[in-house]
Design a protein around this motif. Structure first.
Motif, PDB file in Angstrom:
ATOM      1  N   ALA A 198      -1.276 -67.163  55.054  1.00 24.89           N
ATOM      2  CA  ALA A 198      -1.138 -65.506  55.184  1.00 24.89           C
ATOM      3  C   ALA A 198      -1.262 -65.008  56.336  1.00 24.89           C
ATOM      4  O   ALA A 198      -0.525 -63.916  56.706  1.00 24.89           O
ATOM      5  N   ILE A 199      -2.098 -65.615  57.346  1.00 26.57           N
ATOM      6  CA  ILE A 199      -2.308 -65.020  58.777  1.00 26.57           C
ATOM      7  C   ILE A 199      -0.954 -65.381  59.347  1.00 26.57           C
ATOM      8  O   ILE A 199      -0.470 -64.418  60.204  1.00 26.57           O
ATOM      9  N   ALA A 200      -0.266 -66.349  59.397  1.00 31.86           N
ATOM     10  CA  ALA A 200       1.118 -66.711  59.945  1.00 31.86           C
ATOM     11  C   ALA A 200       1.831 -65.619  59.550  1.00 31.86           C
ATOM     12  O   ALA A 200       2.811 -65.060  60.541  1.00 31.86           O
ATOM     13  N   ARG A 201       2.232 -65.233  58.269  1.00 28.58           N
ATOM     14  CA  ARG A 201       2.967 -64.380  57.724  1.00 28.58           C
ATOM     15  C   ARG A 201       2.738 -62.879  58.360  1.00 28.58           C
ATOM     16  O   ARG A 201       3.639 -62.166  58.765  1.00 28.58           O
ATOM     17  N   ASP A 202       1.463 -62.570  58.589  1.00 30.64           N
ATOM     18  CA  ASP A 202       0.997 -61.337  58.906  1.00 30.64           C
ATOM     19  C   ASP A 202       1.635 -61.367  60.441  1.00 30.64           C
ATOM     20  O   ASP A 202       2.043 -60.136  61.020  1.00 30.64           O
ATOM     21  N   TYR A 203       1.093 -62.417  61.123  1.00 34.22           N
ATOM     22  CA  TYR A 203       1.505 -62.418  62.615  1.00 34.22           C
ATOM     23  C   TYR A 203       3.089 -62.168  62.943  1.00 34.22           C
ATOM     24  O   TYR A 203       3.489 -61.602  63.702  1.00 34.22           O
ATOM     25  N   ARG A 204       4.024 -62.771  61.852  1.00 33.52           N
ATOM     26  CA  ARG A 204       5.199 -62.641  62.010  1.00 33.52           C
ATOM     27  C   ARG A 204       5.512 -61.322  61.765  1.00 33.52           C
ATOM     28  O   ARG A 204       6.609 -60.723  62.651  1.00 33.52           O
ATOM     29  N   SER A 205       5.134 -60.552  60.951  1.00 36.74           N
ATOM     30  CA  SER A 205       5.561 -59.110  60.520  1.00 36.74           C
ATOM     31  C   SER A 205       5.217 -58.310  61.637  1.00 36.74           C
ATOM     32  O   SER A 205       5.961 -57.321  61.939  1.00 36.74           O
ATOM     33  N   HIS A 206       4.099 -58.492  62.365  1.00 37.36           N
ATOM     34  CA  HIS A 206       3.606 -57.726  63.551  1.00 37.36           C
ATOM     35  C   HIS A 206       4.520 -57.911  64.701  1.00 37.36           C
ATOM     36  O   HIS A 206       5.003 -56.871  65.268  1.00 37.36           O
ATOM     37  N   ARG A 207       5.152 -59.276  64.772  1.00 29.67           N
ATOM     38  CA  ARG A 207       6.179 -59.428  65.964  1.00 29.67           C
ATOM     39  C   ARG A 207       7.474 -58.623  65.597  1.00 29.67           C
ATOM     40  O   ARG A 207       8.047 -58.295  66.402  1.00 29.67           O
ATOM     41  N   GLU A 208       7.820 -58.775  64.299  1.00 29.90           N
ATOM     42  CA  GLU A 208       8.959 -58.089  63.917  1.00 29.90           C
ATOM     43  C   GLU A 208       8.956 -56.649  63.947  1.00 29.90           C
ATOM     44  O   GLU A 208       9.982 -55.957  64.414  1.00 29.90           O
ATOM     45  N   GLU A 209       7.877 -56.332  63.866  1.00 25.81           N
ATOM     46  CA  GLU A 209       7.702 -54.603  64.034  1.00 25.81           C
ATOM     47  C   GLU A 209       7.578 -54.370  65.482  1.00 25.81           C
ATOM     48  O   GLU A 209       8.284 -53.308  65.730  1.00 25.81           O
ATOM     49  N   ARG A 210       7.156 -55.139  66.211  1.00 26.26           N
ATOM     50  CA  ARG A 210       7.152 -54.911  67.756  1.00 26.26           C
ATOM     51  C   ARG A 210       8.608 -54.997  68.320  1.00 26.26           C
ATOM     52  O   ARG A 210       9.133 -54.323  69.129  1.00 26.26           O
ATOM     53  N   LEU A 211       9.341 -56.014  67.790  1.00 31.74           N
ATOM     54  CA  LEU A 211      10.599 -56.145  68.098  1.00 31.74           C
ATOM     55  C   LEU A 211      11.601 -54.621  67.803  1.00 31.74           C
ATOM     56  O   LEU A 211      12.263 -54.430  68.530  1.00 31.74           O
TER      57      LEU A 211
END
Length: 271
Positions: A198-211
């Motif tokens: 779950a944490i890895a998915r959240d981290y990816r979502s955050h990176r995609e938002e920043r991108l």
């Protein structure tokens, strides 16, 4: 084993001692972990932390140190390594040979280390730095645990130490960690977390938002906007103590987008 001040339980097979090096980048300080199977006096230490004599003495006194492992090259993880080797005689192993001591060999991706009664699997997880690794303990509780270094933190998000750390590598590493399922997250900074998946998915979502934010900023500012200009637009609310970290992350994301095409969606690695 004698009682050690500051030693705290983090999972069935791990304990940690918090190093006295709090700061904007290290949060409460570095979590130096001790790994051992039940009934074993020998321990493996992960991330000795700073070259603080009292902290290192506490680690050395927590058991018969068989091996020392390092998640990556940054000084808040490695500065005490050579001194801990002097105190214990235990070899120090890291992915980068310059941080190995006492005859310790560089770590290999996928290697299974047998020490302190445990099987410890080495996972290459570049992105924060090029030499970042995580350590998987599959027998640590029903779902196992992963010592994530700075690849996944207990709170906040990870800085990409560009150009050594890259976003493409980091996204691929998140995919690798997500595949381990609901393992306990044992970060080098911050609290223990449930469910690496779950944490890895959240981290990816955050990176995609920043991108997406950086992509929008480039459309406003122009394709050749500088790192500072983009950081001003996207990280306007960060304080001076973490401004450099914000600029490193912007540089990594700009490199990723410009390599993959600003107009496109810059498909993340591994997806």
């Amino acid at each position: 084993m004698t009682s050690v001040t500051g030693l705290r339980r983090s999972s069935a097979l791990t304990q940690f001692i918090l190093a006295p090096n709090p700061g904007p980048m290290s949060l409460d300080g570095t979590n130096s972990y001790l790994l051992r199977a039940p009934g074993h006096s020998a321990v493996v230490i992960v991330d000795p932390g700073p070259n603080d004599e009292a902290h290192l003495a506490a680690l050395a006194g927590a058991g018969a140190v068989e091996l020392v492992l390092v998640t990556h090259r940054h000084a808040d993880h490695t500065a005490g390594s050579a001194r801990l080797y002097q105190l214990t005689g235990a070899p120090v192993r890291a992915a980068d040979s310059s941080h190995c001591h006492g005859g310790g060999e560089p770590l290999g991706n996928g290697e299974v280390i047998q020490a302190a009664g445990l099987d410890i699997t080495v996972l290459a997880t570049p992105g924060h730095t090029s030499d970042s690794v995580c350590f998987h303990l599959p027998a640590d509780g029903p779902s196992g645990s992963v010592l994530t270094g700075d690849t996944v933190l207990g709170r906040g998000t990870t800085v990409l130490d560009y150009p050594d750390g890259t976003l493409g590598d980091y996204l691929a590493s998140l995919d690798r960690l997500e595949a381990l399922g609901p393992a306990i997250v044992l970060p080098a900074h911050g609290p223990v977390l449930p469910s690496l998946e779950a944490i890895a998915r959240d981290y990816r979502s955050h990176r995609e938002e920043r991108l997406a934010q950086i992509r929008a900023a480039l459309h406003r500012l122009g394709r050749d906007a500088s790192v500072g200009e983009v950081a001003d637009a996207v990280y306007s609310n960060v304080g001076p103590s973490v401004r450099r970290a914000a600029e490193l992350s912007v540089a990594a994301q700009l490199s990723y987008l410009r390599g993959g095409g600003i107009e496109g969606q810059a498909t993340p690695a591994g997806r």
